[in-house]
Design a protein around this motif. Structure first.
Motif, PDB file in Angstrom:
ATOM      1  N   GLN A  66      28.377 -24.478  25.604  1.00 12.36           N
ATOM      2  CA  GLN A  66      27.574 -23.866  24.581  1.00 12.36           C
ATOM      3  C   GLN A  66      26.201 -23.911  24.608  1.00 12.36           C
ATOM      4  O   GLN A  66      25.435 -24.645  24.827  1.00 12.36           O
ATOM      5  N   ILE A  67      25.630 -22.702  24.944  1.00 19.04           N
ATOM      6  CA  ILE A  67      24.100 -22.381  25.220  1.00 19.04           C
ATOM      7  C   ILE A  67      23.230 -22.675  23.975  1.00 19.04           C
ATOM      8  O   ILE A  67      23.913 -22.094  22.885  1.00 19.04           O
ATOM      9  N   ARG A  68      22.044 -23.391  24.338  1.00 17.97           N
ATOM     10  CA  ARG A  68      21.297 -23.446  22.976  1.00 17.97           C
ATOM     11  C   ARG A  68      20.027 -22.741  23.249  1.00 17.97           C
ATOM     12  O   ARG A  68      19.180 -22.541  24.312  1.00 17.97           O
ATOM     13  N   ILE A  69      19.566 -21.804  22.206  1.00 20.29           N
ATOM     14  CA  ILE A  69      18.298 -21.066  22.427  1.00 20.29           C
ATOM     15  C   ILE A  69      17.349 -21.019  21.203  1.00 20.29           C
ATOM     16  O   ILE A  69      17.930 -21.622  20.043  1.00 20.29           O
ATOM     17  N   VAL A  70      16.338 -21.157  21.470  1.00 18.90           N
ATOM     18  CA  VAL A  70      15.321 -21.249  20.326  1.00 18.90           C
ATOM     19  C   VAL A  70      14.335 -20.320  20.294  1.00 18.90           C
ATOM     20  O   VAL A  70      14.226 -19.597  21.467  1.00 18.90           O
ATOM     21  N   GLY A  71      13.270 -20.139  19.531  1.00 18.09           N
ATOM     22  CA  GLY A  71      12.060 -19.288  19.773  1.00 18.09           C
ATOM     23  C   GLY A  71      11.777 -18.314  18.480  1.00 18.09           C
ATOM     24  O   GLY A  71      12.132 -18.638  17.494  1.00 18.09           O
ATOM     25  N   GLU A 125      18.357 -20.691  17.001  1.00 18.45           N
ATOM     26  CA  GLU A 125      17.281 -21.370  15.986  1.00 18.45           C
ATOM     27  C   GLU A 125      16.176 -20.308  16.166  1.00 18.45           C
ATOM     28  O   GLU A 125      15.741 -20.236  17.109  1.00 18.45           O
ATOM     29  N   SER A 126      15.680 -19.927  14.919  1.00 17.96           N
ATOM     30  CA  SER A 126      14.591 -19.323  14.726  1.00 17.96           C
ATOM     31  C   SER A 126      13.322 -20.180  14.451  1.00 17.96           C
ATOM     32  O   SER A 126      13.032 -20.802  13.332  1.00 17.96           O
ATOM     33  N   THR A 127      12.736 -20.605  15.692  1.00 17.70           N
ATOM     34  CA  THR A 127      11.566 -21.561  15.594  1.00 17.70           C
ATOM     35  C   THR A 127      10.099 -21.197  15.422  1.00 17.70           C
ATOM     36  O   THR A 127       9.100 -21.887  15.416  1.00 17.70           O
ATOM     37  N   GLY A 166       6.666 -22.814  18.753  1.00 16.53           N
ATOM     38  CA  GLY A 166       7.505 -23.997  18.449  1.00 16.53           C
ATOM     39  C   GLY A 166       8.624 -23.838  19.347  1.00 16.53           C
ATOM     40  O   GLY A 166       9.150 -24.977  19.957  1.00 16.53           O
ATOM     41  N   GLY A 167       9.252 -22.643  19.916  1.00 10.59           N
ATOM     42  CA  GLY A 167      10.277 -22.718  20.708  1.00 10.59           C
ATOM     43  C   GLY A 167       9.983 -23.166  21.984  1.00 10.59           C
ATOM     44  O   GLY A 167      10.693 -23.753  22.708  1.00 10.59           O
ATOM     45  N   ILE A 168       8.817 -22.466  22.459  1.00  9.55           N
ATOM     46  CA  ILE A 168       8.276 -22.910  23.871  1.00  9.55           C
ATOM     47  C   ILE A 168       8.090 -24.481  24.010  1.00  9.55           C
ATOM     48  O   ILE A 168       8.321 -25.233  24.870  1.00  9.55           O
ATOM     49  N   ILE A 184      17.371 -21.929  26.655  1.00  4.76           N
ATOM     50  CA  ILE A 184      16.385 -20.446  26.644  1.00  4.76           C
ATOM     51  C   ILE A 184      15.526 -20.707  25.343  1.00  4.76           C
ATOM     52  O   ILE A 184      15.627 -21.119  24.258  1.00  4.76           O
ATOM     53  N   SER A 185      14.382 -20.079  25.711  1.00  7.57           N
ATOM     54  CA  SER A 185      13.365 -19.965  24.583  1.00  7.57           C
ATOM     55  C   SER A 185      12.724 -18.479  24.375  1.00  7.57           C
ATOM     56  O   SER A 185      12.286 -17.946  25.510  1.00  7.57           O
TER      57      SER A 185
END
Length: 337
Positions: free
Chosen positions: A26-31, A58-60, A64-66, A80-81
Motif C-alpha cells: 500500500q503506497i503512502r502519499i502526502v503533500g 493525506e493533504s498536508t 509539510g509533505g516534503i 511520494i510527496s
C-alpha cells in the motif's frame, strides 16, 4: 464513458502491474492540497484496476509533505510527496542528510491560482497591483511604506466595490501560498518605486488575510457562508464549484484553462510530485502507480484529470516527464539552483 470502459482504458495505460503482495503493497502519499484532487482520482482508479490496495493519501500541504518525505527512508515515511511548487534546494539537502538520496521529480501539469468569491456577487476585475495592495503588510502611501491602511476595496481604487476586504488564504506551509507570494507579490512590488526594486512578499496579519488552513475545500465552504469575502486557491476548485464560485480576472485575463496553459494568466504555476526511489523494492506497486499517473489517459490532452482542472503540459514536456519516470532520473541539488 462508462465505468467498465473507463477502467479498461486506464488499465491499458499501466504496464506490468504485479498481482502478488510483497513487504508493503500500500503506497503512502502526502503533500499539496492543490494536487490532492488529481492524486486522489488516480489512487482510486489504481485501487480499482489493480490487485493492490488503494494508496493512502493525506493533504498536508506542500511544505509539510516534503518535510515528512525527507524525514528518512523506511517504514513510517511516505513514498511520494505531492507539491504545488518545486522542491527547494535546501529541502533536497535535508533529504540527503536524512538518507533520502534517490528522488525522482515528476512534473504533471499546470494550474492557476484563482482569486474567487461567492457567485452571489457580480464578478470583478483586479490588476495585479490592486491585489498586491489588498494583501501586503506594508504598502506605499505618499511615497512612504506604512502598515497597510486599506480595509475596504474602494479605498484602493474608487472603481472597486464598496466592500470590506476579507481574504481567506493558505498558510505559510502551503505551496499555493509560496506561489502566490512569488507571482502575485514579487512581480508587482519589484515595479513599485517605494520598494527600491526589491521583491516584497510579507502578507498582512491584521485580520484581513485569514489563514484558512491547508484544505482548499474549507476555503470554498467559507465563501458560501461569508459571501463578501474572497478566497485564494487552485484553479481545480473553481472548476469543481461552477455554481457557487466566480473567479476574478487579473490584469484583464480570466482564470480559464486556455489562458493558464498559454501563460497569459498572471498567477499560474506548475504542479509536481516526488518519488522516493529507495522504496521501490519495498513497495512494489510504487512505479505502477507513477506510470498510471503520467499516462496520456490521465495527464494528456483530453485526459481524465483535465476534467478536474489540471492543465496539460505541452506534448514534448509530457514525453520528457515519462522519460524521467522510465529512467528514474535522480534529482540533484544542482538542478534546483
Amino acid at each position: 464513458m462508462n465505468r467498465i470502459l473507463k477502467t479498461t482504458a486506464i488499465a491499458a495505460a499501466v504496464m506490468g502491474v504485479a498481482t502478488v503482495a510483497h513487504a508493503r503493497d500500500q503506497i503512502r502519499i502526502v503533500g499539496s492540497s492543490t494536487v490532492y484532487p488529481f492524486a486522489s482520482y488516480v489512487t482510486e482508479e489504481f485501487g480499482a484496476v489493480t490487485e493492490y490496495p488503494t494508496p493512502v493519501i493525506e493533504s498536508t500541504g506542500s511544505g509539510g509533505g516534503i518535510r515528512l518525505f525527507c524525514n528518512g527512508v523506511g517504514e513510517g515515511t511516505p513514498d511520494i510527496s505531492n507539491a504545488s511548487r518545486r522542491i527547494k534546494a535546501s529541502e533536497l539537502e535535508r533529504c540527503l542528510e536524512n538518507g533520502v538520496t534517490d528522488v525522482t521529480e515528476v512534473k504533471i501539469g499546470s494550474d492557476g491560482i484563482v482569486f474567487a468569491q461567492s457567485s452571489t456577487n457580480e464578478a470583478i476585475e483586479l490588476t495585479l497591483e490592486q491585489l498586491f495592495l489588498a494583501v501586503a503588510a506594508k504598502v506605499p502611501v505618499d511615497g512612504e511604506l506604512v502598515d497597510n491602511p486599506y480595509t475596504n476595496w474602494s479605498e484602493i481604487d474608487a472603481s472597486l466595490p464598496d466592500r470590506e476586504i476579507s481574504i481567506y488564504g493558505p498558510p505559510s506551509t502551503s505551496g499555493t501560498r509560496d506561489a502566490f507570494e512569488e507571482l502575485a507579490m514579487e512581480v508587482p512590488s519589484e515595479e513599485m518605486e517605494a520598494y527600491g526594486g526589491e521583491a516584497y512578499t510579507d502578507i498582512r496579519s491584521d485580520g484581513v488575510y485569514i489563514d484558512a488552513g491547508e484544505n482548499d475545500n474549507l476555503i470554498v465552504q467559507r465563501l458560501s457562508e461569508d459571501t463578501d469575502a474572497f478566497g485564494i486557491f487552485g484553479y481545480s476548485f473553481l472548476v469543481e464549484n461552477p455554481d457557487t464560485l466566480v473567479g476574478t480576472a487579473i490584469d484583464g485575463v480570466e482564470p480559464e484553462s486556455e489562458a493558464i496553459s498559454a501563460g497569459d494568466y498572471p498567477i499560474a504555476r506548475s504542479l509536481w510530485f516526488y518519488v522516493k526511489n529507495q522504496h521501490a523494492e519495498e513497495v512494489p506497486p510504487l512505479y505502477d502507480y507513477v506510470d498510471m499517473f503520467v499516462s496520456e489517459t490521465m495527464i494528456g490532452e483530453g485526459g481524465y484529470l483535465g476534467d478536474l482542472g489540471l492543465i496539460p503540459l505541452p506534448e514534448a514536456e509530457r514525453e520528457q516527464t515519462r522519460e524521467k519516470v522510465e529512467n528514474r532520473a535522480k534529482l540533484e541539488v544542482s538542478d534546483l539552483k
